[in-house]
Write a protein that holds these residues in place. Structure first.
Motif, PDB file in Angstrom:
ATOM      1  N   HIS A 109      12.677  -8.672  -2.778  1.00  0.00           N
ATOM      2  CA  HIS A 109      11.523  -7.766  -2.909  1.00  0.00           C
ATOM      3  C   HIS A 109      10.995  -7.314  -1.530  1.00  0.00           C
ATOM      4  O   HIS A 109      10.600  -6.156  -1.355  1.00  0.00           O
ATOM      5  N   HIS A 113      10.733  -3.495  -0.050  1.00  0.00           N
ATOM      6  CA  HIS A 113       9.544  -2.855   0.527  1.00  0.00           C
ATOM      7  C   HIS A 113       9.888  -2.241   1.881  1.00  0.00           C
ATOM      8  O   HIS A 113       9.523  -1.101   2.171  1.00  0.00           O
ATOM      9  N   SER A 134       1.350  -6.363   2.058  1.00  0.00           N
ATOM     10  CA  SER A 134       1.190  -6.251   0.604  1.00  0.00           C
ATOM     11  C   SER A 134       0.208  -7.310   0.113  1.00  0.00           C
ATOM     12  O   SER A 134      -0.502  -7.935   0.909  1.00  0.00           O
ATOM     13  N   ASP A 294       4.447  -1.908  -5.895  1.00  0.00           N
ATOM     14  CA  ASP A 294       5.724  -2.372  -6.421  1.00  0.00           C
ATOM     15  C   ASP A 294       6.311  -1.302  -7.349  1.00  0.00           C
ATOM     16  O   ASP A 294       5.622  -0.800  -8.242  1.00  0.00           O
TER      17      ASP A 294
HETATM   18 ZN    ZN Z   1       5.418  -5.923  -3.433  1.00  0.00          ZN
END
Ligand code: ZN
Ligand code: KG4
Length: 325
Positions: A109, A113, A134, A294
């Motif tokens: 993840h 990003h 984040s 996200d």
């Molecule tokens: Zn995220």
């Protein structure tokens, strides 16, 4: 190559269809149910993913005008995040991959990003500095080449977005806190309160002290004062939180002599952050608004690059809530 990108690491259920690096469809369902609890409830998040994922995939296929048999690869977030939420996406991806007979790849993840800044950018060039901000992470890394990272600093306690969420909850602005604080900050005086600008050693970040400082200030106010000064608190907090990011970024630029910066993650949507970057004499890129939170496109975008290089995951791939760069 048609790639399905799936993201279920936290409280966004997200599905994207990519044709190579081009987005055919990007669907995000933000689970608003968590706002009444002031934060993400893991059990509810995974139930929501279970309910939404199949239907959203069907809709994405319809909107993208793609048949399920046309999918040639599947990319899915396998960490970091909430374990049960990750498992919903990962197991869905495995099942679909097996039944269609197409490869799937697990995507980190955080990496997704980092590269989200380049989904719609004109060009991609390394090396660059990545500032990832984040709700779960705050870090600065030197990206030497594709997927070759040197983490220069990360948060010692709360993530930057997390501090926006916690302060927002404290002053009654709800969840998610970032957009709410930003909205109220516009009406407030950023110099009203002298909240500290966190600057722990080197390139590390810390947000718990700033959050506590807001907490003490708020605690000592009368009810009437609280109501009248919400915007000033939001503006003063936002100023300190963003200034801290900029201090670190300047230091990293000086240390590495790299003047190209990619900013990503939910907080990268913040306008004060973008304005502050504008004032720095650097080349910077940040994702368009829909790719800051996200989303499935960032997973599909990186996943496509991995699949194209022949990188695949096995069906024994486990979800990893603590995965890092
Ligand atoms: Zn995220
Ligand atoms: O990247 P993201 O969707 O999820 C994680 O991977 O954590 O980031 C969500 C975080 C939340 O903490 C939210 O409050 C913050 O990003 N955020 C913002 C803004 N929009 C979202 N923070 C500051 N300003 C914003 N405009």
């Amino acid at each position: 190559m048609i790639v399905l990108g799936l993201e279920t690491s936290c409280d966004e259920t997200a599905v994207a269809l990519m044709q190579g690096s081009k987005i055919l469809c990007n669907k995000i369902y933000s689970q608003e149910i968590h706002s009444k609890f002031g934060g993400v409830v893991p059990e509810i998040a995974s139930r929501e993913h279970t309910e939404k994922l199949l239907g959203m995939t069907r809709e994405a296929l319809e909107e993208g005008n793609i048949r399920v048999e046309d999918i040639e690869g599947i990319a899915v977030t396998y960490g970091p995040g909430l374990l049960c939420s990750l498992l919903i996406g990962l197991n869905f991806a495995k099942g679909l991959s097996y039944s269609l007979g197409v490869p799937f790849v697990g995507v980190n993840h955080l990496e997704a990003h980092i590269y989200s800044s380049f989904i719609t950018a004109e060009e991609y060039r390394s090396p660059f500095l990545s500032l990832l901000v984040s709700g779960g992470h705050t870090s600065i890394a030197k990206v030497n080449d594709f997927r070759d990272y040197e983490v220069l600093g990360s948060t010692l306690d709360d993530a930057c977005g997390e501090s926006f969420d916690k302060v927002s909850k404290l002053i009654g602005l709800g969840y998610p806190g970032g957009p709410a604080i930003e909205r109220f900050a516009k009406k407030g005086n950023k110099n009203a309160f002298g909240f500290p600008v966190p600057d722990p050693e080197n390139l590390n970040f810390s947000y718990s002290g700033l959050k506590t400082s807001v907490l003490y200030t708020y605690r000592d106010m009368s009810q009437e004062e609280r109501i009248h000064r919400i915007a000033d608190i939001a503006a003063s907090f936002q100023k300190s939180a963003i200034e801290s990011l900029i201090i670190k970024l300047k230091r990293a630029i000086k240390m590495t002599e790299i003047r190209r910066v990619a900013v990503s993650g939910g907080v990268s949507a913040n306008k004060l952050l973008r304005k502050s970057l504008q004032e720095l004499d650097v080349e910077w890129v940040a994702p368009e608004a829909e790719f800051t939170v996200d989303n499935g496109a960032m997973v599909g975008f990186l996943g496509y690059k991995l699949l194209k290089e022949g990188i695949r995951s096995g069906y024994d791939l486990k979800a990893n809530p603590r995965l890092f760069l």
